[in-house]
Design a protein around this motif. Structure first.
Motif, PDB file in Angstrom:
ATOM      1  N   UNK A  11       0.823  -1.209   0.000  1.00 56.86           N
ATOM      2  CA  UNK A  11       0.000   0.000   0.000  1.00 56.86           C
ATOM      3  C   UNK A  11       0.857   1.259   0.000  1.00 56.86           C
ATOM      4  N   UNK A  12       1.877   1.285   0.865  1.00 52.37           N
ATOM      5  CA  UNK A  12       2.745   2.466   0.947  1.00 52.37           C
ATOM      6  C   UNK A  12       3.523   2.667  -0.346  1.00 52.37           C
ATOM      7  N   UNK A  13       3.919   1.571  -0.985  1.00 50.58           N
ATOM      8  CA  UNK A  13       4.642   1.694  -2.253  1.00 50.58           C
ATOM      9  C   UNK A  13       3.751   2.230  -3.362  1.00 50.58           C
ATOM     10  N   UNK A  14       2.431   2.038  -3.211  1.00 50.33           N
ATOM     11  CA  UNK A  14       1.513   2.486  -4.250  1.00 50.33           C
ATOM     12  C   UNK A  14       0.996   3.896  -4.057  1.00 50.33           C
ATOM     13  N   UNK A  15       0.767   4.281  -2.793  1.00 50.60           N
ATOM     14  CA  UNK A  15       0.198   5.613  -2.560  1.00 50.60           C
ATOM     15  C   UNK A  15       1.201   6.618  -1.977  1.00 50.60           C
ATOM     16  N   UNK A  16       2.391   6.139  -1.609  1.00 51.80           N
ATOM     17  CA  UNK A  16       3.454   6.981  -1.041  1.00 51.80           C
ATOM     18  C   UNK A  16       3.021   7.663   0.261  1.00 51.80           C
ATOM     19  N   UNK A  17       2.001   7.129   0.895  1.00 50.36           N
ATOM     20  CA  UNK A  17       1.547   7.645   2.190  1.00 50.36           C
ATOM     21  C   UNK A  17       2.171   6.779   3.292  1.00 50.36           C
ATOM     22  N   UNK A  18       3.482   6.873   3.427  1.00 46.43           N
ATOM     23  CA  UNK A  18       4.197   6.017   4.373  1.00 46.43           C
ATOM     24  C   UNK A  18       3.788   6.309   5.815  1.00 46.43           C
ATOM     25  N   UNK A  19       3.663   7.588   6.162  1.00 44.31           N
ATOM     26  CA  UNK A  19       3.321   7.964   7.538  1.00 44.31           C
ATOM     27  C   UNK A  19       1.965   7.383   7.925  1.00 44.31           C
ATOM     28  N   UNK A  20       0.972   7.622   7.097  1.00 45.86           N
ATOM     29  CA  UNK A  20      -0.374   7.146   7.400  1.00 45.86           C
ATOM     30  C   UNK A  20      -0.456   5.619   7.379  1.00 45.86           C
ATOM     31  N   UNK A  21       0.187   5.006   6.393  1.00 44.53           N
ATOM     32  CA  UNK A  21       0.099   3.550   6.253  1.00 44.53           C
ATOM     33  C   UNK A  21       0.724   2.830   7.441  1.00 44.53           C
ATOM     34  N   UNK A  22       1.924   3.244   7.830  1.00 46.73           N
ATOM     35  CA  UNK A  22       2.586   2.536   8.930  1.00 46.73           C
ATOM     36  C   UNK A  22       2.028   2.931  10.287  1.00 46.73           C
TER      37      UNK A  22
END
Length: 260
Positions: free
Chosen positions: A218-229
């Motif tokens: 998911x983070x690799x696809x939306x670049x929302x690392x903060x929210x995803x993790x």
């Protein structure tokens, strides 16, 4: 110096974590980004629970067998158990995971076919079950030591009294040894179960779609690392803290029963 009060500390740490969790829940409720990420990662919770419960249950059964074997009168059984536990505990879990998945399973499949049994291909063994096998092997060695220490804590005199009463070895184990050992075993057993929930995230290296793997994708696809993790951490914390609280409640309950 005054003695410290026997009253337990107020769980401020739980208040802090609860506040952080409440904030994240509000974000999930109000933010489309958080809501979409939560919906995606929630699909991996079932895989995480499946891996944890299956692996730990199998590891507990195998670990108990190893602990009993460690006390065998036959030296070759004792030495075999010692060899197994020392080797397995000395290998990092992630290395064992990769070894089982890409070396041990293909070797077993080759031996299976060599024996002329119905043809089997390595890809017929799902990566999910290879991960379960690896975690079972890894934790069985640790749980074997937990069970061994618990069984050794039972007073020898009670075992001798049971023998004098004519109880069979199985009856002595079931009625005398294990019930008493369980009180010693429960806290470390619970700790290892909580640790298994966290270590189940290692199956993501095999591409198994657990919470961690879905978070990576998911983070690799939306670049929302903060929210995803943030969401991934919330899911794991909810599982581990919930289990820890439940285990402490169970321990208190058992102590109350014993004190009656």
């Amino acid at each position: 110096m005054t003695a410290r009060s026997e009253q337990p500390d107020f769980p401020w740490w739980l208040v802090v974590l609860g506040a952080a969790g409440l904030w994240l829940c509000i974000e999930v409720w109000s933010s489309p980004v958080y809501a979409k990420i939560m919906a995606t990662l929630a699909k991996g919770v079932w895989i995480t629970l499946l891996v944890t419960l299956t692996s730990f249950s199998a590891a507990a059964v195998l670990g108990l067998g190893l602990a009993v074997g460690a006390g065998s009168k036959r030296i070759w059984i004792r030495q075999g158990v010692r060899l197994y536990t020392e080797v397995v505990r000395g290998v990092p879990i992630i290395v064992l995971l990769l070894y089982v998945a890409f070396a041990a399973v293909p070797a077993v499949v080759f031996a299976w076919n060599w024996l002329g049994l119905p043809e089997l291909r390595a890809r017929d063994v799902p990566l999910l079950w290879r991960a379960v096998i690896a975690l079972t092997i890894a934790y069985s060695a640790f749980l074997a030591e937990v069970f061994r220490a618990g069984l050794a804590s039972v007073d020898r005199g009670q075992i001798e009294a049971a023998m004098a009463l004519g109880l069979t070895p199985w009856q002595r184990f079931r009625l005398i040894v294990f019930p008493q050992a369980f009180r010693t075993i429960l806290p470390p057993l619970g700790n290892d179960f909580v640790a298994m929930v966290k270590d189940s995230s290692l199956v993501s290296v095999l591409g198994v779609a657990d919470v961690t793997q879905l978070a990576k994708v998911t983070a690799a696809g939306n670049f929302r690392y903060f929210e995803t993790y943030n969401i991934a951490a919330l899911i794991y914390l909810t599982l581990t803290i919930g289990l820890s609280i439940a285990l402490r409640a169970l321990e208190r309950r058992l102590r109350q029963v014993e004190s009656r």
